[in-house]
Design a protein around this motif. Structure first.
Motif: not given
Length: 290
Positions: A3-4, A82, A158
């Protein structure tokens, strides 16, 4: 989920819980739209809508609740980051899709809150879970819900959390393209909201499908999914189906009280959106079989 890799949205704010004057909910009633939101979200997370409505009345009081201030969400907090990254991806995906059809995508604001919050749909507590309010076009999320997903709903990962955000943004898309207005109009005309074939189920399953559409395009843009991520999202959809939640809460299933669809239906429509990547695959209102 990597997700980064995503772009952080500037539309995530933190609700401070402090009064800001007369801009808040006040003594105004929820209205039909607000009541529908309360009932749908309450039943989704196994809460008694009647108790939630009573709680909202207590929170509002006779004199009305004060407005609440919003500040920029902290950039150094991992959970907030996030959320900003996932919301940024939804902005990029839906912005591109709307532009391709000659329209402009007006991105929603996502409000992080703790315990309770005021929205244009009325006062809300964390017990309601995440929700979208069409009145102010904002998504509301208590980050403690992510922990509840893992402990109560056994939905870890996530991408499971990203699915929750994408589902609520899916409601915003529905609002922009006129689906919510049509549903409310039909409800005022007497069309049943609840039930396995009701408008609420069809609206929620479409939001699941829209979340799948987003997932498809986000993967094309960012290539950020890892093995098991889609399974995590599907497991989350499965764990919060009406039948699964009712079995946990009551020990039996009452399809006439469905508001979001069965576990199998939620999984099916997310998969349909992910496979097609097109809004046309998400017409749950015309579907004979959900």
């Amino acid at each position: 989920m990597l997700w980064q890799k995503g772009r952080a949205s500037d539309n995530v704010v933190q609700d401070t819980g402090r009064g800001g004057g007369g801009g808040g909910f006040g003594g105004r009633g929820l209205g039909l739209g607000g009541i529908i939101v309360v009932v749908i979200v309450g039943l989704l997370f196994g809460k008694d809508p009647g108790q939630i409505l009573q709680l909202l009345g207590d929170m509002g009081g006779d004199g009305g609740a004060p407005g609440q201030q919003q500040v920029t969400a902290p950039a150094n907090d991992e959970q907030s980051l996030f959320v900003r990254k996932v919301l940024g991806s939804t902005e990029d995906v839906w912005g591109q899709m709307f532009q391709a059809s000659g329209q402009r995508y007006a991105a929603p604001r996502l409000v992080l809150f703790n315990g309770a919050v005021q929205s244009a749909c009325g006062a809300a507590s964390a017990a309601m879970g995440p929700f979208y309010c069409p009145g102010d076009q904002q998504v509301y999320l208590d980050l403690d819900f992510f922990r509840e997903m893992q402990t109560r709903f056994h939905a870890a990962g996530d991408f499971a959390r990203a699915y929750v955000i994408a589902h609520e943004v899916g409601h915003h898309v529905q609002n922009l393209i006129g689906v919510m207005a049509k549903v409310e109009q039909a409800a005022r005309g007497g069309t049943p909201m609840q039930g396995a074939e009701g408008l609420s189920v069809r609206q929620e399953l479409q939001a699941d499908c829209f979340a799948g559409v987003w997932a498809n395009h986000a993967q094309q843009q960012l290539n950020w999914l890892e093995p098991g991520d889609i399974d995590a999202a599907l497991n989350a959809a499965n764990q919060i189906g009406d039948d699964t939640l009712q079995k946990q809460a009551r020990g039996y299933v009452v399809p006439d009280s469905f508001t979001h669809g069965s576990s199998a239906e939620r999984v099916r429509w997310f998969k349909a959106g992910f496979a097609a990547g097109q809004l046309g695959a998400c017409d749950t209102f015309a579907a004979r079989t959900l």
